[in-house]
Write a protein that holds these residues in place. Structure first.
Motif, PDB file in Angstrom:
ATOM      1  N   ASN A   1       0.818  -1.217   0.000  1.00  0.00           N
ATOM      2  CA  ASN A   1       0.000   0.000   0.000  1.00  0.00           C
ATOM      3  C   ASN A   1       0.856   1.272   0.000  1.00  0.00           C
ATOM      4  O   ASN A   1       2.038   1.274   0.298  1.00  0.00           O
ATOM      5  CB  ASN A   1      -0.984  -0.017   1.172  1.00  0.00           C
ATOM      6  CG  ASN A   1      -0.286   0.145   2.493  1.00  0.00           C
ATOM      7  OD1 ASN A   1       0.218   1.205   2.822  1.00  0.00           O
ATOM      8  ND2 ASN A   1      -0.212  -0.937   3.238  1.00  0.00           N
ATOM      9  N   SER A   2       0.208   2.383  -0.350  1.00  0.00           N
ATOM     10  CA  SER A   2       0.907   3.651  -0.535  1.00  0.00           C
ATOM     11  C   SER A   2       1.559   4.129   0.762  1.00  0.00           C
ATOM     12  O   SER A   2       2.572   4.818   0.751  1.00  0.00           O
ATOM     13  CB  SER A   2      -0.075   4.705  -1.020  1.00  0.00           C
ATOM     14  OG  SER A   2      -1.095   4.879  -0.052  1.00  0.00           O
ATOM     15  N   HIS A   3       0.977   3.739   1.883  1.00  0.00           N
ATOM     16  CA  HIS A   3       1.532   4.120   3.171  1.00  0.00           C
ATOM     17  C   HIS A   3       2.923   3.512   3.365  1.00  0.00           C
ATOM     18  O   HIS A   3       3.883   4.185   3.740  1.00  0.00           O
ATOM     19  CB  HIS A   3       0.586   3.644   4.277  1.00  0.00           C
ATOM     20  CG  HIS A   3       1.040   3.965   5.648  1.00  0.00           C
ATOM     21  ND1 HIS A   3       1.635   3.046   6.454  1.00  0.00           N
ATOM     22  CD2 HIS A   3       1.013   5.107   6.338  1.00  0.00           C
ATOM     23  CE1 HIS A   3       1.933   3.619   7.603  1.00  0.00           C
ATOM     24  NE2 HIS A   3       1.566   4.871   7.559  1.00  0.00           N
ATOM     25  N   GLN A   4       3.038   2.217   3.067  1.00  0.00           N
ATOM     26  CA  GLN A   4       4.328   1.527   3.168  1.00  0.00           C
ATOM     27  C   GLN A   4       5.364   2.183   2.259  1.00  0.00           C
ATOM     28  O   GLN A   4       6.503   2.396   2.651  1.00  0.00           O
ATOM     29  CB  GLN A   4       4.168   0.063   2.724  1.00  0.00           C
ATOM     30  CG  GLN A   4       3.301  -0.764   3.623  1.00  0.00           C
ATOM     31  CD  GLN A   4       4.001  -1.123   4.912  1.00  0.00           C
ATOM     32  OE1 GLN A   4       5.217  -0.982   5.019  1.00  0.00           O
ATOM     33  NE2 GLN A   4       3.249  -1.556   5.895  1.00  0.00           N
TER      34      GLN A   4
ATOM     35  N   ARG B   1       5.729   7.066  10.233  1.00  0.00           N
ATOM     36  CA  ARG B   1       4.313   6.677  10.159  1.00  0.00           C
ATOM     37  C   ARG B   1       3.390   7.847  10.495  1.00  0.00           C
ATOM     38  O   ARG B   1       2.390   8.080   9.821  1.00  0.00           O
ATOM     39  CB  ARG B   1       4.035   5.503  11.125  1.00  0.00           C
ATOM     40  CG  ARG B   1       4.528   4.153  10.618  1.00  0.00           C
ATOM     41  CD  ARG B   1       3.982   3.006  11.477  1.00  0.00           C
ATOM     42  NE  ARG B   1       4.516   3.033  12.837  1.00  0.00           N
ATOM     43  CZ  ARG B   1       5.635   2.405  13.215  1.00  0.00           C
ATOM     44  NH1 ARG B   1       6.324   1.702  12.349  1.00  0.00           N
ATOM     45  NH2 ARG B   1       6.049   2.472  14.467  1.00  0.00           N
TER      46      ARG B   1
END
Lengths: 208, 208
Positions: free
Chosen positions: A120-123, A153
């Motif tokens: 995912n884009s967060h990672q 994060r």
């Protein structure tokens, strides 16, 4: 030989046109609202040509999301904490007009439909930011006890939320101000006093 | 007279059952994926009864989103900054199992489809948090120069982003940890040293 090169160039132009068209259509209609027919239409290519390059709209959406970080290149050289600031500000200013970034911002809300959780884009953004925060740490810009992974994060979470709310309220016009206020709230707690004083915010950082 | 009371009670039970069913269906399928037929089915009521209480699924979604803040009641009495911490932690722990909060968290991504921009969930939470931060300010818990409005926006943005990413990666299991790390990054920069030391995080704050 020359013909092969021409063919290859044409294929690359078609591929780029499809990605551009997909970015526009995703940006306007979201993932669910978009369709391969609409995207091929917008690109001015046949469905056959579209399927030659991409298996489905998931493929196109993944391509656009994974391209996001390389589209955000701060114009001024910087390192460590200032680099992280510059990346977030460049993203915020650029997002207001760049169809690829606007598509990425819109697709983020629906990414569970086309990306496996671990990609995912967060990672993706967290990995980039954490590297730069480690540099910041080695340059003694972070306060003792600041956890680079946790801070990365928190940054990605707050930029994502700011983006979402800014989209709803102002169509992203106020995103740069929201990103700057994140930094103003965070900096004194995570950076050393001298780094906090040195860090520059504002549009001048991202002007070419 | 007695019959009217019975009728009214039955109507209230039906209404509550519809909201509960809508929360489940929205939580599982999102706004676009849900339908009045699925919601009425889940509630075990006829479509006619459903339309007696709600005009459409937009109505149900608005009801669920606007009910969010009153569902989040920290079990321990607190004021000012500790209250804001307690509200965010209570929300994070409760979200893991409460169908109404899970529906609210899911609907936030699609709220542009059923809420006017000025009534969005961000505005709703920001107003609540800013009031409590003003109390914190009057109790001298915030550092000089901390802007309560900006801090409220940053908190709501970062909790929203944390919620979204936690949903994708762990189905909200790690949300409390993400909210705690937001506070650990923010507190030293926004709170006075004595308030920072006094503020309690952790599951014990939200245990009944």
């Amino acid at each position: 030989m020359a013909q092969r090169v021409v063919k290859q160039e044409r294929a690359e132009r078609t591929r780029a046109a499809l990605i551009r068209a997909a970015a526009e259509v995703f940006g306007e209609l979201g993932f669910q609202g978009a369709s391969v027919v609409k995207i091929a239409d917008r690109a001015g290519v046949t469905l056959g040509a579209m399927y030659f390059h991409f298996r489905n709209k998931d493929d196109l959406a993944r391509e656009i999301v994974s391209a996001q970080p390389e589209l955000v290149v701060p114009p001024q050289p910087s390192q460590g904490l200032q680099r992280v600031v510059d990346v977030t500000l460049t993203w915020a200013y650029q997002l207001r007009d760049d169809p690829m970034l606007r598509a990425g911002a819109r697709l983020v809300w629906e990414q569970d439909q086309f990306l496996p959780p671990e990609e995912n884009s967060h990672q993706q953004w967290t990995r980039i930011i954490v590297d730069e925060l480690r540099t910041a740490k080695s340059r003694r810009e972070l306060r003792a006890g600041t956890d680079a992974d946790a801070l990365a994060r928190v940054l990605v979470n707050s930029c994502t939320g700011a983006q979402m709310h800014s989209a709803i309220e102002t169509g992203h016009r106020d995103l740069p101000q929201r990103i700057e206020e994140i930094w103003r709230c965070l900096l004194p707690g995570i950076a050393t006093p001298s780094a906090t004083k040195r860090i520059e915010l504002g549009e001048a950082r991202v002007k070419v």
